[in-house]
Structures are given as structure tokens and as C-alpha cells.
Design a protein around this motif. Structure first.
Motif, PDB file in Angstrom:
ATOM      1  N   HIS A  44       0.833  -1.210   0.000  1.00  0.00           N
ATOM      2  CA  HIS A  44       0.000   0.000   0.000  1.00  0.00           C
ATOM      3  C   HIS A  44       0.862   1.252   0.000  1.00  0.00           C
ATOM      4  CE1 HIS A  44      -3.974  -1.626   0.268  1.00  0.00           C
ATOM      5  NE2 HIS A  44      -3.552  -2.536   1.141  1.00  0.00           N
ATOM      6  N   GLY A  45       0.437   2.244  -0.753  1.00  0.00           N
ATOM      7  CA  GLY A  45       1.150   3.508  -0.809  1.00  0.00           C
ATOM      8  C   GLY A  45       2.244   3.542  -1.861  1.00  0.00           C
ATOM      9  N   MET A  46       2.389   2.429  -2.630  1.00  0.00           N
ATOM     10  CA  MET A  46       3.483   2.357  -3.599  1.00  0.00           C
ATOM     11  C   MET A  46       3.297   3.348  -4.747  1.00  0.00           C
ATOM     12  SD  MET A  46       6.311   1.183  -4.284  1.00  0.00           S
ATOM     13  CE  MET A  46       6.680  -0.248  -3.296  1.00  0.00           C
ATOM     14  N   ASN A  48       1.969   6.281  -4.778  1.00  0.00           N
ATOM     15  CA  ASN A  48       2.393   7.613  -4.375  1.00  0.00           C
ATOM     16  C   ASN A  48       3.910   7.701  -4.275  1.00  0.00           C
ATOM     17  OD1 ASN A  48       0.108   9.101  -4.241  1.00  0.00           O
ATOM     18  ND2 ASN A  48      -0.371   8.522  -2.121  1.00  0.00           N
ATOM     19  N   GLY A  89     -44.726 -13.779 -22.420  1.00  0.00           N
ATOM     20  CA  GLY A  89     -45.363 -13.422 -21.151  1.00  0.00           C
ATOM     21  C   GLY A  89     -46.227 -12.183 -21.236  1.00  0.00           C
ATOM     22  N   LYS A  91     -45.601  -9.413 -22.525  1.00  0.00           N
ATOM     23  CA  LYS A  91     -44.854  -8.163 -22.386  1.00  0.00           C
ATOM     24  C   LYS A  91     -44.683  -7.517 -23.754  1.00  0.00           C
ATOM     25  CE  LYS A  91     -43.888  -8.791 -17.986  1.00  0.00           C
ATOM     26  NZ  LYS A  91     -45.205  -9.237 -17.532  1.00  0.00           N
ATOM     27  N   PRO A  97     -37.082  -3.777 -18.976  1.00  0.00           N
ATOM     28  CA  PRO A  97     -36.631  -4.410 -17.723  1.00  0.00           C
ATOM     29  C   PRO A  97     -36.043  -5.798 -17.950  1.00  0.00           C
ATOM     30  CG  PRO A  97     -38.742  -3.364 -17.390  1.00  0.00           C
ATOM     31  CD  PRO A  97     -38.467  -3.290 -18.856  1.00  0.00           C
ATOM     32  N   ALA A  98     -36.621  -6.546 -18.906  1.00  0.00           N
ATOM     33  CA  ALA A  98     -36.092  -7.890 -19.152  1.00  0.00           C
ATOM     34  C   ALA A  98     -34.737  -7.836 -19.852  1.00  0.00           C
ATOM     35  CB  ALA A  98     -37.074  -8.685 -19.995  1.00  0.00           C
TER      36      ALA A  98
ATOM     37  N   ASP B 240      -6.699   9.508   0.648  1.00  0.00           N
ATOM     38  CA  ASP B 240      -6.875   8.060   0.593  1.00  0.00           C
ATOM     39  C   ASP B 240      -8.041   7.620   1.471  1.00  0.00           C
ATOM     40  OD1 ASP B 240      -4.741   8.182  -1.008  1.00  0.00           O
ATOM     41  OD2 ASP B 240      -3.341   7.129   0.310  1.00  0.00           O
ATOM     42  N   PHE B 261     -33.789  -2.595  -8.607  1.00  0.00           N
ATOM     43  CA  PHE B 261     -34.154  -3.196  -9.887  1.00  0.00           C
ATOM     44  C   PHE B 261     -34.646  -4.629  -9.703  1.00  0.00           C
ATOM     45  CE2 PHE B 261     -33.080  -5.653 -13.672  1.00  0.00           C
ATOM     46  CZ  PHE B 261     -33.944  -5.030 -14.551  1.00  0.00           C
ATOM     47  N   MET B 265     -38.075  -5.760 -11.174  1.00  0.00           N
ATOM     48  CA  MET B 265     -38.138  -6.674 -12.311  1.00  0.00           C
ATOM     49  C   MET B 265     -38.954  -7.914 -11.982  1.00  0.00           C
ATOM     50  SD  MET B 265     -35.298  -8.455 -14.709  1.00  0.00           S
ATOM     51  CE  MET B 265     -35.307  -9.952 -13.788  1.00  0.00           C
ATOM     52  N   TRP B 268     -42.552  -6.933 -11.980  1.00  0.00           N
ATOM     53  CA  TRP B 268     -42.949  -6.610 -13.355  1.00  0.00           C
ATOM     54  C   TRP B 268     -43.118  -7.879 -14.182  1.00  0.00           C
ATOM     55  CZ3 TRP B 268     -40.022  -7.625 -17.776  1.00  0.00           C
ATOM     56  CH2 TRP B 268     -40.472  -7.032 -18.957  1.00  0.00           C
ATOM     57  N   TYR B 269     -42.194  -8.824 -14.024  1.00  0.00           N
ATOM     58  CA  TYR B 269     -42.215 -10.027 -14.858  1.00  0.00           C
ATOM     59  C   TYR B 269     -43.389 -10.927 -14.493  1.00  0.00           C
ATOM     60  CZ  TYR B 269     -39.359 -12.040 -18.478  1.00  0.00           C
ATOM     61  OH  TYR B 269     -38.869 -12.411 -19.693  1.00  0.00           O
ATOM     62  N   ASP B 271     -46.064 -10.026 -12.760  1.00  0.00           N
ATOM     63  CA  ASP B 271     -47.274  -9.248 -13.023  1.00  0.00           C
ATOM     64  C   ASP B 271     -48.479  -9.804 -12.276  1.00  0.00           C
ATOM     65  OD1 ASP B 271     -48.322  -7.030 -14.082  1.00  0.00           O
ATOM     66  OD2 ASP B 271     -48.779  -7.868 -16.040  1.00  0.00           O
ATOM     67  N   HIS B 391      -2.644   4.033   3.319  1.00  0.00           N
ATOM     68  CA  HIS B 391      -2.458   4.478   1.935  1.00  0.00           C
ATOM     69  C   HIS B 391      -3.088   3.481   1.014  1.00  0.00           C
ATOM     70  CE1 HIS B 391       0.063   7.921   2.564  1.00  0.00           C
ATOM     71  NE2 HIS B 391       0.764   7.240   3.454  1.00  0.00           N
ATOM     72  N   LEU B 392      -3.501   3.961  -0.146  1.00  0.00           N
ATOM     73  CA  LEU B 392      -4.110   3.045  -1.110  1.00  0.00           C
ATOM     74  C   LEU B 392      -3.071   2.083  -1.680  1.00  0.00           C
ATOM     75  CD1 LEU B 392      -6.489   5.380  -3.056  1.00  0.00           C
ATOM     76  CD2 LEU B 392      -7.117   3.511  -1.560  1.00  0.00           C
TER      77      LEU B 392
END
Lengths: 386, 392
Positions: A44-46, A48, A89, A91, A97-98, B240, B261, B265, B268-269, B271, B391-392
Motif C-alpha cells: 500500500h502507498g506504492m 504515491n 409473457g 410483455k 426491464p427484461a 486516501d 431493480f 423486475m 414486473w415479470y 405481473d 495508503h491506497l
């Protein structure tokens, strides 16, 4: 590995991550640019400490990920609404959405693949498969438990004595000069490598073959193949005659089944009359069924002009005297039971549709043998309608 | 050793003033709201109550996750997270007006309505006023107990630097996280899902959880950036650390989108009429624009804004995004709660804008109060030095 007398660079190793961070910061601070750090694990920090700019690889990922999303959406739009619209179905054809899970998957797929391929193509010096640091003491140490730093000789500030002092001041353990190898690349068709590939290929195929063709049929993995149910035409020990497929019990019928009791009767026309009134809707149904099931042999106008190009003998025209005089019930009986080479259509066409076909045949016969009075009547009808 | 004036400090007068102004203005608005339209006001009061609840409980969850995961980067910021978690005991007081207005909020609390409805009759062993109040009280007490124990250990460590307290908190956190999972689900079902008692969604608890962690993270980021800007945080808390906060925020924005979602979904599917009417009622009479706006405000904008590395590193941008996300979280709650009251068409009034002012003032005043009295950095924590070196 054989080396030539050309210096690749100078490296040293440290035994702690803190040491290598300090060294990297010092080396990059002195203005060296052509150097690299090799550690057994990410420190880590390499970034920088080495004063590295953020990698450009992310842009490849972004571009390909976005193209994946656009491509997937456009493809599904084209496939589901233009090329092969299908109601699924209830739709809409463009069912967003599908489509989103697929779009997401294609986005991720293209993004990851492009990242790996981009990394190999742009950052790994493809198609080179070797590196001058390979098979050196330095590499052995840094892939075990040491942290190494390495300055290449093509650095504009490269000066062996200065670098030696720098390494010594930082506390580097041993300084190693590395020369270019005699051959830049390891030959791809190395017998060892080829043998290795072949062994992998054979093992993988053998395992797949055994798993799919043997293992799945052996207990306890055969639970999908060997199920406690009867499949068609299978023998069964439950019944005394060992037949798995059963006929209905005598005197019973299956739900929804309508028996046809006229099979053996010589003149069923006397007891069978058309229950349907020839309305427009009935004639349309009859016409549709006739065109689907009857017209391949009888022809669209029942002239007996088969479209089967001699694969079956042509049936006689339905416009003959016999055909026109035939009672409704008889035509229905023939469709239901078949006649001569014609098979029964009872399982394909239901009762009402068969009667509708009978009406339609009557229409065809009337049209083929129209009298001038008929034509006058039609003319009158058309005039009235207007 | 740590500089003494980084540990305990009065926050700048502007911030204290802001808190009191927002709180008093918000309080006047609340009184005015209740006077003009009682039912609308109580629904909005529920909205800000859930907003404060989600930030408090989300913050306590993040404290617990830090202990269980052994995270070091967040240790220097933990006191800020704990300040937000201190909203939890105050929820008991804030819940009282709601418990007195159950009849205005919940259709199922009317026995005559339940009597003529087979579905509500079937749900009545769970959805009845007595059991509801018992559940609410029990959950708030459990949360307060865990808040009290975890925060007490953490603050005790400032004086004693005892490493055993970290171990104790790890055990407490490990117990708290499954308790949290169950209680937060029950809370979301009770306060939000049962507003429409005929409807059910098995993923709803997760949806609420993702929203509450987003709210808490945004509030933490906002607090940390503001304190840093004013020079109240340790100088070794660098970009960081902010990057890590931003990355978590980004991850949970994604998670929220994924869960939202998934819920949509599947309904919705399939229904099915017993599920889809909840979304259909949010897709008519103007609510459809709110629903689409929610996707943009709560997912598309924060996702795009947080995607690149520099935007997670830059505290100024991060501050803007965290304010945006807090507003988006309020908007999410508005979308969840208000369509249950205005089923026939979209409705918005000054009350919707006025009540969050109270919530903001309430949180800022509490934050100022705690920051002035407690250490801004857990100085006794054994992980602190490693956390500052992160640090990252």
C-alpha cells in the motif's frame, strides 16, 4: 540463461515494505523515471511513493463497457422487435426491464475481457513472452520474501556509481548488475511447453469425457438419469402385463375426450348432420383449417392438384358428382376416420373445426359450379351493398 | 503524540448557528404543518423520522462492520460515525408523535376496516396496534442498548487505551450485525411496507437497508469533509481515506440500484395483481415522473459522478455528491411513503420541503453538541496509528 555484455540495469533488495516505500520515494524523488519495483505482494502507498500517474487502462475498460451496453441493447432491440418479434409473457416486444440483466452481463463481459486483453496488448509488450529480469537472483529473491527496486540503464540519469551509493545509503541488501539475455524471447514451441499443453489438454478432455459419459450414469450421480417415473414405452413391474403405457379402463373416457361412435357404421351420414350455421366466421375458420390440413393434397380449390409433387398419389377432385352429392355427415366421417390412403385427422382438427371445413368445401363446390343465376345474385348483392 | 487541540474543540460558530437556525425554523414549520394539514404532516413526519432513523442505524452498522472486519482506514473517522449513531437513543422520543397517530398512518389500525377485509384479517395477528407498539419499543431499546455498550467501550478506550475494549466491541458487533439484519427488516416492514398493508415484497428489508447505509455514508462523508475543511481533523487523514469513503458510497449506490431493480423486475415479470398494484400506483397521475426521476437522482447521477478515481479523491466534489445523495435518500423515502397517501395523483406541497429542514437542524445540532464534548479522534484505539498511516 545466457547473457550478453550489455547492461540492462542495477537492482537491490530490502527486507521490509517500509524500506522499499522509502527507497521508491527516494529514487523517484531524485528524478529517475525508468525504474520499477518488484514485491511479493501489493504494498500500500506504492503508487504515491513511485510518483506514478493513474493508469490509462481504465479508459479501455470504460469504452468497451459502454460499447457492450449499447451493443447489447441495440441487438436485443433488433432481434426482439425487428427480426423475430415474439410475444413473451404478454410483455411488449421492447421489454426494457427484461433486457437490463443481459445488458449488464454483456457490459461486464466486454469490460473485463477488454481490460485483460488491453493489459496484455498495451502494457505487457505483447507478443514478447520474456523479461530480462527472468532467471536472475534478484527475481528469485523478490518473488520469495524480499522487496526489490531496479533502475534500468536507459534512464537518462543512469550512472552506476551514483546508483550504488544511493542503494547503499538506503540500506539495500546486496547490489546486482543484470545484463541482457542472449535471446530476447523464450521460444514458443519449446518441447517442454508443448508437452505441458498436451498433458493439460488430454487431462481436461479425459476428465470431461468421464464426467459426462460415465460419472453421470454411476450412483450416486445418476439421480438425474434414473428417476422414479415411467417414460414412454418403458417396462413397468407394477402391472401384471409389464406394460408401462396404459389404456383407459373399460367403460371410461379421459376428461375432455369426446368419443366418436360412428367408426363401424356403413352409412353414418344418416345420423350425422352439420350442427354449425355457415356464418362468415365459421367459413373463415373452415377455410384456414382447409388450407392448412387439406390443401397440401387436395389443393387450395379442392381440384385434387397436390402440392406434394408426386410423393403421394393425387386424391380425386372434390368437384366430381360424387363429391358434390356426398352428404355433410359423410365428408365429416371421412375427415374423422380417413379413407383409403388418407389418414384420420381427428387428432389434428377438433370436432367443430371439422364441421367448419365441411361448410367450406360446400362453398368451394358452389363457386366452382356457379350458374349464371348465382352470378346475377352476387351482382345484385354487390349493388345493394353499394 | 497527537496535537491536543485536534482532539476536543468547539466547532466554528457558523456551524453551531446553522444548526440552531435550521432546527428552530424546522420546528416552526412542523407546528405550522400539523396545524394546516394534519394527515399530510404526520406522513411527512414519518418521512423525516425514517430519514433520521436510517442515518443513525446505518452509522451504528458501519461502526460494527469496522470492528468485525478489523478495518484500519476508518478508525480515525470512527468518532464521526459514532456521533451519527448517537441519533439512535433520540429516536425513542421522536417516535412518540407517530405512535399516537397510528390511525392516521396505517389503514390496518382501524378494526372496522380489518373486519371487512379477508387479507387484513389474515395479517391481523402481526399487524395490530398493540403488537406494533411492542415491536417498535423493543427494537428501539435493543438498538439503544447496543449503541450504549459499543460507544461506551469506544469512549472508555480514549482514557485507558485498553486493547481488551476493542475485543469486547468486536464481540458486541458480531452479535449486533445479525440482530441489526432482523430488526432493520422488521422496521422497514412495520413503518414503510405496512403503509400499504395488502402489499408484500420479500426484498423490501434489503432495499431499506441499502438506502439507510447510503444515507449514513453520505452523512459521514459530509461531516468528515466539512470538519477537514475547517481544520478540525488530523492532518494525516488524507485523500486516501476520502477515497475509501467514496468507494463505499459508490458500492452502496450500485447495491441500491441492484436491489431496487431486482424488486421491480420480479414484480414486473410475474405481473401478479397482489404485487403489481404497488408499482402501478406509482405509475399513474404524475407519480410516473417521480419514479423515473428517482432512478436518475438516486442512481444515474451519483453513479456517474463517483465512477472516476479523482472524483472519489477530491473532497470538494465528494462534499457535493454526499449532499446530493442525502437529498436523493430523502427523495427515495418520499417515493416510498407519500404515494400511499395520494393514491390518485402526484402531490407535493411546502410541507415536503419544510420538514427535512427540521431533520437537518436536528442532526447538525446533535453533531455540534457531541463534537464539542467528545474527542474527534479515538485516541486510545490500538488501530489508530495504522489507520492514520493508511495508503491506497
Amino acid at each position: 540463461m545466457e547473457r550478453i555484455d550489455k547492461l540492462y540495469g542495477i537492482g537491490t533488495v530490502f527486507s521490509s515494505p517500509d524500506g522499499i516505500i522509502k527507497a521508491a520515494a527516494e529514487v523517484s524523488g531524485k528524478g529517475y523515471s525508468e525504474f520499477d519495483v518488484n514485491t511479493p505482494y501489493p504494498v500500500h502507498g506504492m503508487d504515491n511513493a513511485m510518483r506514478m500517474k493513474p493508469s490509462k487502462l481504465g479508459y479501455i475498460t470504460l469504452i468497451f463497457g459502454l460499447s457492450g451496453a449499447v451493443f447489447a441493447l441495440l441487438f436485443m432491440f433488433w432481434a426482439m422487435t425487428r427480426d423475430y418479434p415474439m410475444v413473451i409473457g404478454g410483455k411488449p416486444f421492447f421489454a426494457l426491464p427484461a433486457f437490463i440483466p443481459v445488458t449488464f452481463e454483456v457490459t461486464v463481459l466486454l469490460a473485463t475481457l477488454s481490460t485483460v486483453i488491453g493489459m496484455i496488448a498495451f502494457f505487457f509488450n505483447f507478443p514478447s513472452n520474456s523479461h530480462p529480469l527472468h532467471e536472475t537472483e534478484y527475481m528469485k529473491k523478490v518473488s520469495l520474501d524480499k522487496f526489490g527496486i531496479f533502475i534500468r540503464s536507459d534512464d537518462p540519469q543512469f550512472n552506476e556509481d551514483e546508483i550504488r551509493t544511493l542503494y547503499q545509503n538506503l540500506g539495500g541488501e546486496g547490489i546486482e548488475k543484470i545484463y541482457f539475455p542472449a535471446k530476447a524471447d523464450i521460444p514458443l514451441f519449446d518441447p517442454k511447453f508443448i508437452t505441458f499443453l498436451a498433458v493439460i489438454a488430454v487431462t481436461a478432455s479425459a476428465f470431461t469425457y468421464i464426467a459426462l459419459n460415465k460419472l453421470l450414469y454411476m450412483p450416486p450421480y445418476d439421480f438425474m438419469v434414473e428417476q422414479e417415473k415411467l417414460i414412454p414405452q418403458e417396462k413397468s413391474d407394477i402391472f401384471s402385463d409389464n406394460i408401462g403405457m396404459r389404456t383407459p379402463v373399460k367403460g371410461t373416457v379421459a376428461r375432455g375426450f369426446v368419443p366418436y361412435p360412428y367408426s363401424g357404421i356403413p352409412s353414418p351420414a344418416e345420423v350425422l348432420t352439420n350442427p354449425l350455421i355457415p356464418t362468415k366466421e365459421i367459413l373463415e375458420i373452415g377455410g384456414k383449417r382447409f388450407n392448412i390440413y387439406c390443401s397440401p393434397c387436395h389443393g387450395y380449390y379442392a381440384d385434387g392438384d397436390s402440392r406434394l409433387r408426386g410423393q403421394f398419389p393425387n386424391p380425386p377432385s372434390l368437384h366430381s358428382e360424387r363429391g358434390r352429392d356426398m352428404a355433410d355427415g359423410m365428408i365429416y366421417h371421412i375427415i374423422t376416420n380417413g379413407q383409403n390412403i388418407m389418414p384420420s385427422y381427428a387428432s389434428q382438427i377438433n370436432r367443430d373445426e371439422r364441421w367448419a371445413i365441411v361448410h367450406y368445401i360446400r362453398v368451394l363446390q358452389r363457386a366452382k359450379n356457379a350458374t349464371s343465376a348465382d352470378i346475377e345474385a352476387i351482382k345484385k348483392d354487390t349493388a345493394n351493398a353499394q | 503524540m497527537l496535537n491536543n487541540n485536534l482532539i476536543k474543540k468547539e466547532l466554528p460558530p457558523a456551524m453551531i448557528k446553522l444548526g440552531w437556525i435550521l432546527l428552530s425554523v424546522g420546528f416552526i414549520f412542523i407546528i405550522a404543518g400539523f396545524a394546516t394539514d394534519y394527515q399530510r404532516a404526520i406522513f411527512n413526519y414519518l418521512l423525516v423520522y425514517i430519514f433520521i432513523l436510517s442515518i443513525g442505524i446505518g452509522a451504528l452498522f458501519l461502526v460494527a462492520i469496522e470492528y468485525v472486519a478489523g478495518a484500519e482506514w476508518s478508525t480515525p473517522l470512527r468518532r464521526i460515525i459514532e456521533f451519527y449513531a448517537s441519533l439512535i437513543p433520540l429516536l425513542i422520543i421522536l417516535a412518540i408523535p407517530l405512535l399516537f397517530s397510528l390511525h392516521d398512518l396505517f389503514h390496518w389500525s382501524h378494526p372496522e376496516a380489518v373486519a371487512g377485509d379477508e387479507i387484513l384479517k389474515g395479517k391481523s395477528p402481526y399487524l395490530n396496534s398493540t403488537f406494533f407498539i411492542i415491536r417498535t419499543a423493543a427494537i428501539l431499546l435493543i438498538w439503544t442498548l447496543f449503541w450504549f455498550l459499543i460507544i461506551r467501550n469506544s469512549e472508555k478506550q480514549d482514557k485507558t487505551s485498553d486493547q481488551k475494549l476493542t475485543k469486547k466491541n468486536i464481540t458486541l458487533s458480531a452479535v449486533f450485525i445479525p440482530v441489526f439484519a432482523i430488526t432493520v427488516t422488521i422496521t422497514s416492514i412495520d413503518w414503510l411496507m405496512s403503509l400499504e398493508p395488502h402489499w408484500f415484497s420479500t426484498i423490501f428489508g434489503v432495499y431499506f437497508f441499502s438506502g439507510s447505509v447510503i444515507g449514513a455514508l453520505a452523512a459521514i462523508t459530509l461531516g468528515a469533509v466539512t470538519l477537514k475543511e475547517k481544520g478540525y481533523l488530523h492532518p494525516r487523514i488524507t485523500n486516501d481515506h476520502y477515497f475509501s469513503l467514496g468507494a463505499l458510497l459508490f458500492a452502496f449506490i450500485n447495491f441500491w440500484g441492484y436491489i431496487a431493480f431486482s424488486q421491480y423486475m420480479l414484480i414486473w415479470y410475474a405481473d401478479l395483481p397482489e404485487e403489481n398494484f404497488w408499482f402501478l400506483s406509482r405509475w399513474q397521475g404524475g407519480w410516473e415522473y417521480i419514479s423515473i426521476l428517482l432512478i436518475v437522482v438516486h442512481f444515474v447521477v451519483p453513479y456517474s459522478a463517483l465512477l472516476s478515481q479523482p472524483s472519489k479523491m477530491n473532497p470538494k466534489r465528494l462534499k457535493f455528491i454526499s449532499i446530493w445523495i442525502l437529498i436523493a435518500h430523502l427523495f427515495d423515502l418520499y417515493w416510498l411513503i407519500l404515494p400511499n397517501l395520494y393514491k390518485n395523483g402526484f402531490s407535493i406541497s411546502w410541507i415536503e420541503f419544510a420538514f427535512p429542514i427540521f431533520a437537518a437542524g436536528f442532526i447538525i445540532v446533535l453533531f455540534n453538541y457531541l463534537a464539542a464534548r467528545k474527542n474527534l479522534i479515538p485516541i486510545g484505539d490500538p488501530k489508530l496509528e495504522k489507520g492514520l498511516n493508511f495508503h491506497l
